[in-house]
Every structure is written in structure tokens, then in C-alpha cells.
Write a protein that holds these residues in place. Structure first.
Motif, PDB file in Angstrom:
ATOM      1  N   SER A   1       0.845  -1.190   0.000  1.00  9.43           N
ATOM      2  CA  SER A   1       0.000   0.000   0.000  1.00  9.43           C
ATOM      3  C   SER A   1       0.884   1.244   0.000  1.00  9.43           C
ATOM      4  N   ILE A   2       0.552   2.193  -0.858  1.00  5.18           N
ATOM      5  CA  ILE A   2       1.295   3.443  -0.941  1.00  5.18           C
ATOM      6  C   ILE A   2       0.555   4.486  -0.126  1.00  5.18           C
ATOM      7  N   VAL A   3       1.206   5.003   0.884  1.00  8.01           N
ATOM      8  CA  VAL A   3       0.593   6.005   1.745  1.00  8.01           C
ATOM      9  C   VAL A   3       1.447   7.252   1.698  1.00  8.01           C
TER      10      VAL A   3
ATOM     11  N   ILE B   1       7.828   8.600  -9.119  1.00 10.16           N
ATOM     12  CA  ILE B   1       6.744   8.105  -9.973  1.00 10.16           C
ATOM     13  C   ILE B   1       6.586   6.611  -9.744  1.00 10.16           C
ATOM     14  N   LYS B   2       5.356   6.196  -9.603  1.00 11.36           N
ATOM     15  CA  LYS B   2       5.075   4.776  -9.397  1.00 11.36           C
ATOM     16  C   LYS B   2       3.938   4.327 -10.305  1.00 11.36           C
ATOM     17  N   LEU B   3       4.019   3.067 -10.696  1.00 13.08           N
ATOM     18  CA  LEU B   3       2.910   2.410 -11.383  1.00 13.08           C
ATOM     19  C   LEU B   3       2.077   1.750 -10.303  1.00 13.08           C
ATOM     20  N   ALA B   4       0.809   2.099 -10.251  1.00 15.12           N
ATOM     21  CA  ALA B   4      -0.003   1.640  -9.129  1.00 15.12           C
ATOM     22  C   ALA B   4      -1.428   1.329  -9.568  1.00 15.12           C
ATOM     23  N   TYR B   5      -2.087   0.532  -8.741  1.00  9.61           N
ATOM     24  CA  TYR B   5      -3.519   0.310  -8.903  1.00  9.61           C
ATOM     25  C   TYR B   5      -4.239   1.311  -8.006  1.00  9.61           C
ATOM     26  N   VAL B   6      -5.047   2.145  -8.624  1.00 11.71           N
ATOM     27  CA  VAL B   6      -5.775   3.161  -7.860  1.00 11.71           C
ATOM     28  C   VAL B   6      -7.235   2.731  -7.729  1.00 11.71           C
ATOM     29  N   PRO B   7      -7.876   3.060  -6.597  1.00 13.06           N
ATOM     30  CA  PRO B   7      -9.254   2.624  -6.373  1.00 13.06           C
ATOM     31  C   PRO B   7     -10.274   3.533  -7.048  1.00 13.06           C
TER      32      PRO B   7
END
Length: 823
Positions: free
Chosen positions: A346-348, A594-600
Motif C-alpha cells: 500500500s502506498i501512503v 513516480i510509481k505504477l499503481a492500482y488506484v481505487p
């Protein structure tokens, strides 16, 4: 974070947000809490110390993960896709300078000279032939600390007659792309009138062609239109009509939440404004090793809802509206997770770091309300100095008794102290301190050391002289003296870490307000202390629990937490996107990555949602409120079908739940006032307009559904306020009364008085029944409201269809009368 930094982001992105909102704009986390009062302003404070508290918003986790204004649904990979590889396709740029030693942009890395930037601007914008170039700067020297972004800022001035217009154009110093542009707009250039010459689809074509023209690097880049998570005010049928179009870029099939483009196109097809929020760095070459199902499962596992009291005005910006409704809703207790597509973690954001709330211990000394007559200015000052020591050199220069902006029925003392201006300071105004005190109760609503806000960056970082534990104890002691019933109504939010606070020499605390068992949205108290435990900022401006009691008593939950949780989880999805952590290009802050992420996404929206605790219905969040356009089903074949359809599409009229507009229904005075307000200004409640807090009419209070529209009419001079008389908004609107109201809007009141004996009216069969003969003569001669068969029928009640027709006739008069309809 410096206020200048926040102000820069807001100004350059044309966005306006309410106070007490934390959001991440295009991957850059920004916190706005009562004009940034709670944010540290030390130049060399540690990064950890930027883990600030957000008064009552993040502690409630009402902002579900990083909030991105104007985010569209991602078009990238989803489902069970794995091993997704994305590579950089942007122009490479140097790594942004970070740390406290940064002194602005590095001129040695510029690829487009300032002379070339000027030529680019002049070649693209012919109107600059009339303008003089006043100043060229690399970066933003007016912002402190100066950003490291490599952009030329060119400031121009255009003069016509005795008037001048200053404006700026920003050119990317690496690519030559235009980053922002605003067309000078003199009064004589304004073209008004309905309908616009270009429709929205034509405006979109114009916008896309303009984007490629001024930003060639976007020529082969896929653009996705925003699915706005904030709503800008919708324009009406009067004044300048135009379209605000916003886009995001897609890099190798993945949506970027870091870059955006906005274009403003007017009704004549002219581009009035352009802004390109560009990343001056490379997108990483990474492979997604986590699939969408795994990311979604992780987000769902971390979801926990809690009930809160929520105001209908909360997800809204602009003046406080009437008819505020409260309800019990379920919102996430913690921000929704963003999942790193590479690690699965999780990215916080450090700026979203909040802890659990804790009850306050009892205290011996608590707030004592003032008794008797209203406070004098000296008594108000004494209230402040009981808890706050005015620094040496500051002299009181202002003490005004004014209306409380939150509760118009209350008066407050506004106090201001200033220090003699020091020309060595960076900012061209004297240091000052302000305070606001309720005149009846003596309750301090605000203490604000503006000098720390603007000048803090010029001070060296000094570690605190007290420990965080001592600061916390002092904060608790002070809050009991400042806030009534603190022990029963407030809970303290744990934030940051003690080491960082002690290093920065500044301690920030948030106290969430509760009513009974549940927290109250947008009703928190913020307190910031310096390294000696002295107040820097205190803010408690929302209505008190006592004032909210009539609206909150009786509200009950009929939906269980489990039912709400299931509803929320069913609406959750994820999409791949590029995001960033930290802030790009600003020294002294956490370096962006910069990150590649899954966003809700919740029900297809990025911003988040809540579940109504009574109905169980899921509501997605938008900031601002714009009425959904529903097609009317009962106007087909009606004589006023075209006019009615236009007003429905413009949001002036709304069909009921069954889709019925009832075109032949009678219109009341209140109906007409609201119709005209929407027709003139679109979503008029979302515009900032002057509200002096004064009473309008005896029957129009702050909770009246007509208050905003009536205040707009009063401010424009279309109605005269009469605090002791009734407006009677529910009375049926007659043709005679409507003629008078139209005369007010046209500013022809004096002419109407002169035309009282006009023969065209005195010759009507029912002239003796007309009270406003001059007004009738004017509106009849203008074709707005005419006699029929020799009669005016002054007592006839206006129908919705007739009102729609008159509004459209009035819109067609724009530019054809000497009076200005749109103000």
C-alpha cells in the motif's frame, strides 16, 4: 508547506476548493486547511515534520486515498493482467533538484533560451503584436522556496486607451511547449448572446487542435477527457458562454495522474485559456507483478466504514448555502489504499499520515463564557491575551465588530496587530497577527500569526525547546481553556512522530468534534504551537454543537455497518495508473517518485464515496454540486417545447422523479427568482458572491431554499432588502409583478416611472387593473411580455412554459439594450 506554494498550484491550475480539504492534485499532495494555517512554514524543517494534521478530514478518512481533481476512468490494464511493462515515451529531463540546498531551476540544463521562448510565444499568439514584454524569468522567483521546474515565465502588458491588461505566458524550457496561456480580454472584446456559435463537440475539436499547436510534444500522445471529480460552476444563458475542457495523458496505455491539460473555449470558438501541467521527468520502465484482482482484494481488506454526521454542504465549494441538510452516513475510517503494482504494498503519502483519536482528560481550568452585554473591543483583546502573548513590536491597529461568516446571527470581534514593515523582508507587506472572538460568549474562533505563515521560510530551523510530550500536554491545557466542553466534545488526533516535530520546532494538533457517539464532518479544531509551546495558530470556526443540535437530534442509522460495507465493496474497482509521491520540483519537501499503481475507483469514480446510513444508497463524491440533467417526458408537442428543452439542458429547470416538468404549472415568486438566478449564472450557488450576512426579508432566513437566489437578486439591485417585511416567495407570480421584476433586471426603473402614462398601456381594456403601467410598457415594447386581444391580464398567473419563453426572449436581448443584463 509554504502558502505561496499552495497558492501557486491553485492559481496555475484554475482550481478553487473549500477549506478543510486535503487533496492530491495530479500526484502532488496539497493540503488546504483554513488557508494553510496548520501547515509548518520552516524553510529547513525535516521531511518527516511535514506529516501534518488535517483538521477533521483525514482523521475521518473522508478523502478516500489521494484525491485527484478531474480524474477520468483509466483506460489501462485491468482484470487479471500481469507482467505489464511500460516504458518512457516523454522527453527526458534532469532529475528534479531536491533538498534544502536547492536554489531554484538549474539554468545550465535549459534547452530553449528565453529569446527562443519569446519567439515561440509571438509566433503562436498574434495578439502579442500589441503587447509589451515586461519581464522574463526562469522558474517562479516570486515563490519561496523557488521551484526547480525549468519553465520560462514571460509577463506581458497590453494597453488600450486608458486601460491596460497584464498577463503571463509560460514556456517549457526543455521542450518549447506552452505550459499556460490566457487571452487578454478587454470589455469591448466580450461577445455575449445566446446561443453560442459553436457547440461542445465543435469546441472539443478546437481545443484538441490548439493543444497540438501550442504543445507539439503532445502530437502523438493519447488524451483522455477528465471524468471530473470536482465540478466547476456551469455557465448560464447570459454573459460569456464557453466550455472548460480538461484532459489527461495516456502513456503506453496507462493513464497518468501526474499530467493534465485544460483548455477554455468561448462560445465563438476562441481559446481563452490553456494550461498544461507537465511532468519534467521520465516515466519509469517497470513491470506490474501484481494483478488487478490481488490489488482489489488488498484494498477491500483494508476497508472499514464508520458512521459520521455529514452536511449537505460538505462536498461543495462556494458560499454557504441555505437549506443545509444533515444526515448520518458511512465513510471509510482510513483512506482507501493505492497499491504499488510492482511490490503489492500500500502506498501512503506522508501527508496523509494520521493516527487514532483519543479522548481528552478532564481539566481544572476550562472555558468560561462571557456573561452580560456584548464584549467590548478591549474585553475581546483581553480574552486573546489570556492564552496568547502578543510578540514584541506588534501594535494593535484594527478592532472591528462584524458578522460571523458561519452564523449570520452572531457578531464577532476581528482584531489585528501589525509590526512595522522591514524592507529586508521578502514579502512587501508588514507582518501581522489576527484574532476573531465571539462578542456574546467570548469564545475565541481564531488566532492566526500571519507573520509566521509568510516569513517563516526566512528563519533558520531551530529545534524545539520542549519535548513533544510537553507540547501535547500544553495543547490539551490550552484547548480546555479555548473550547467549551472540550472534554466531552473533542477527541485528539495523534499525528506524525515526536522526533520530527521536535526537530522542526513546531507542533500541530487536530481535535475532532463529536456529537454523541459520532464525529461531525467539517467541525474540527486545529492548534499549532511553536518550539516553546506558544500558539502559532488556533482555529475553531464551524458552528458549535449547541447550534447543530436541532439538526442532528433524531438522526438514526437504519443501515448496519455490515450492509454498508457490502454496498461499498461491491462498487470498488481498480485501474492501473501512474501516480507520484511527494512533490516534484520544490526543495525542502519529500522528493517525488513516480510509481505504477492500482488506484481505487468507487462506482467508476476516482474520488471516493459514502453510504447513506438511512437509505443504504451509495453516493460518489464530487466537490461542488451540479444538477443532473434529466430529460423531461411531458413536453413533447408543447407549444413551448423548444424553450423548455433549452432550460432543462441548461439546468434552469429540472423534471421531477418521474421525469415530469409540468409545463403548465403555475410559477411562484420564489420559483421565478431561482429560475432567473440559474439562467443568469448557471450553478449560481457555486460562484463566490458577496454575503454581508445581513437579513434579507423576515421570511428568508439562512435555511430558506431561496436564500442564495434572493441574496443574488439583492446584491444585483433587482430586489430591495426589507428585513422587517415578508417577501412571500410562495405567492403565485402574476404578469403585472413579473413586468416589474423584469424592469428591475433591465435597470429601467426610472424609465418605467417616466412611462407610467404610456398610451400603449393606458389604451388597454384592463389598464385600470395594472399597477405597474410603466413596467408593462417597457416589457411589452421589448417583446418580453405582451398584451393579447387588447388586454394585458395583469392578474394572470405565469406558468412554467411562459416563464421559460420570457427567459429565452430576455437572453436574446443581450447586446441589444443599453443596460447590462449580466453583472
Amino acid at each position: 508547506m509554504a502558502f505561496s506554494l499552495i497558492r501557486k498550484f491553485i492559481e496555475t491550475n484554475f482550481l478553487f476548493f473549500p477549506y478543510d480539504i486535503a487533496f492530491s492534485f495530479l500526484g502532488r499532495t496539497i493540503i488546504c486547511v483554513e488557508r494553510m494555517d496548520e501547515v509548518s512554514r520552516k524553510q529547513k524543517r525535516s521531511t518527516k515534520a511535514l506529516k501534518v494534521a488535517v483538521a477533521g478530514t483525514l482523521s475521518l478518512a473522508l478523502l478516500h486515498g489521494p484525491i485527484i481533481p478531474g480524474v477520468s476512468a483509466a483506460t489501462g490494464a485491468s482484470g487479471s493482467a500481469t507482467a505489464v511493462t511500460v516504458t518512457d515515451t516523454t522527453v527526458p529531463a534532469p532529475t528534479p533538484v531536491s533538498g534544502t540546498q536547492a536554489q531554484g531551476p538549474d539554468a545550465s540544463q535549459v534547452k530553449v533560451t528565453k529569446e527562443e521562448a519569446e519567439k515561440i510565444a509571438r509566433d503562436l499568439f498574434p495578439e502579442l503584436a500589441e503587447a509589451q514584454l515586461q519581464e522574463v524569468n526562469l522558474g517562479s522567483p516570486g515563490t519561496y522556496p523557488p521551484p526547480t521546474e525549468l519553465v520560462w515565465e514571460l509577463r506581458w502588458q497590453m494597453t488600450r486607451g486608458n486601460g491596460s491588461y497584464g498577463y503571463g505566458i509560460r514556456i517549457d524550457a526543455l521542450t518549447g511547449d506552452v505550459r499556460s496561456y490566457s487571452l487578454p480580454s478587454f470589455q469591448e472584446d466580450w461577445i455575449v448572446g445566446y446561443p453560442p456559435e459553436v457547440k461542445r463537440d465543435q469546441a472539443e475539436e478546437i481545443a484538441k487542435a490548439f493543444i497540438v499547436k501550442v504543445a507539439p510534444s503532445l502530437k502523438d500522445v493519447e488524451l483522455v477527457e477528465h471524468q471530473n471529480s470536482y465540478i466547476s460552476p456551469r455557465g448560464g444563458l447570459f454573459g460569456q458562454i464557453g466550455y472548460a475542457l480538461t484532459y489527461q495523458v495516456v502513456v503506453n496505455g496507462v493513464l497518468s495522474e501526474i499530467e493534465s491539460i485544460s483548455v477554455e473555449v468561448d462560445g465563438q470558438g476562441t481559446v481563452r485559456g490553456f494550461h498544461y501541467n507537465k511532468l519534467q521527468s521520465e516515466y519509469p520502465q517497470v513491470t506490474a507483478s501484481v494483478n488487478a484482482e490481488e490489488a482489489l482484494e488488498s484494498i477491500q481488506e483494508g476497508l472499514k466504514l464508520q458512521p459520521v454526521y455529514q452536511s449537505s454542504n460538505y462536498y461543495y465549494y462556494g458560499p454557504r448555502r441555505g437549506s443545509e441538510q444533515w444526515s448520518l452516513v458511512y465513510t471509510p475510517a482510513e483512506p482507501l489504499s493505492v497499491i504499488d503494482a510492482v511490490t503489492g504494498e500500500s502506498i501512503v503519502s506522508p501527508y496523509l499520515s494520521v493516527g487514532q483519536t483519543e479522548s481528552l482528560p478532564a481539566a481544572d481550568r476550562v472555558f468560561q463564557p462571557h456573561q452580560g452585554a456584548k464584549l467590548t473591543a478591549e474585553q475581546a483583546r483581553a480574552r486573546v491575551t489570556q492564552v496568547y502573548t502578543i510578540p514584541e513590536g506588534f501594535v494593535q491597529e484594527q478592532s472591528n465588530l462584524q458578522t460571523n461568516s458561519y452564523e449570520s446571527s452572531k457578531e464577532t470581534w476581528y482584531l489585528r496587530w501589525s509590526k512595522e514593515y522591514d524592507p529586508r523582508n521578502r514579502y512587501p507587506f508588514p507582518e501581522s497577527i489576527t484574532a476573531t472572538v465571539e462578542a456574546d460568549t467570548g469564545k475565541i474562533l481564531r488566532i492566526y500569526d500571519e507573520s509566521r505563515m509568510y516569513y517563516g521560510y526566512e528563519q533558520e530551523n531551530e529545534p524545539a525547546k520542549i519535548t513533544e510530550a510537553e507540547a501535547r500536554a500544553e495543547a490539551i491545557r490550552l484547548i480546555h481553556q479555548l473550547y467549551p466542553n472540550a472534554a466531552t466534545e473533542l477527541r485528539m488526533t495523534s499525528i506524525g512522530d515526536s522526533e520530527a516535530a521536535e526537530e522542526s520546532g513546531q507542533f500541530t494538533y487536530s481535535f475532532q468534534r463529536y456529537y454523541g457517539d459520532y464525529p461531525v464532518q467539517n467541525a474540527s479544531v486545529g492548534l499549532t504551537l511553536d518550539g516553546e509551546g506558544k500558539i502559532i495558530m488556533y482555529s475553531s470556526s464551524a458552528p458549535s454543537n449547541e447550534e447543530l443540535a436541532p439538526k442532528l437530534d433524531g438522526l438514526e442509522l437504519t443501515v448496519s455497518e455490515a450492509e454498508a460495507q457490502e454496498t461499498f465493496i461491491d462498487a470498488l474497482t481498480t485501474e492501473l495508473a501512474y501516480i507520484s509521491t511527494g512533490i516534484f520540483g520544490y526543495p525542502g519537501h519529500e522528493e517525488a517518485e513516480i510509481k505504477l499503481a492500482y488506484v481505487p475507483y468507487v462506482d467508476g469514480k476516482r474520488l471516493g464515496a459514502y453510504v447513506d446510513g438511512t437509505t443504504g444508497k451509495l453516493h460518489t463524491i464530487t466537490f461542488g454540486e451540479q444538477t443532473e440533467i434529466v430529460e423531461a417526458t411531458d413536453i413533447e408537442g408543447h407549444w413551448a417545447q423548444e424553450q423548455l428543452e433549452t432550460l432543462v439542458s441548461a439546468g434552469v429547470l429540472q423534471p421531477d422523479a418521474e421525469g415530469l416538468l409540468h409545463p403548465n404549472a403555475e410559477v411562484t415568486l420564489g420559483d421565478w427568482i431561482r429560475m432567473m438566478a440559474r439562467a443568469m449564472y448557471g450553478d449560481y450557488e457555486m460562484y463566490g458572491y458577496y454575503d454581508d450576512g445581513g437579513e434579507l426579508f423576515a421570511d428568508i432566513d439562512a435555511d430558506s431554499p431561496y436564500v442564495s437566489a434572493v441574496r443574488l437578486f439583492v446584491n444585483n439591485g433587482w430586489l430591495e432588502r426589507k428585513p422587517t417585511a415578508d417577501l412571500n416567495p410562495e405567492q403565485a407570480l402574476t404578469r403585472d409583478h413579473l413586468a416589474l421584476l423584469l424592469t428591475h433586471v433591465l435597470s429601467y426603473d426610472k424609465l418605467a416611472g417616466f412611462m407610467q402614462q404610456d398610451v400603449s398601456v393606458s389604451g388597454l381594456a384592463d389598464a385600470s387593473a395594472i399597477d405597474n403601467k410603466g413596467a408593462v410598457a417597457i416589457v411589452a415594447s421589448l417583446g418580453l411580455l405582451q398584451p393579447s386581444n387588447g388586454r394585458f391580464n395583469p392578474d394572470g398567473v405565469v406558468t412554467k412554459a411562459q416563464a421559460a419563453t420570457i427567459i429565452m426572449r430576455l437572453a436574446a436581448l443581450q447586446g441589444k439594450t443599453d443596460s447590462t443584463l449580466f453583472r
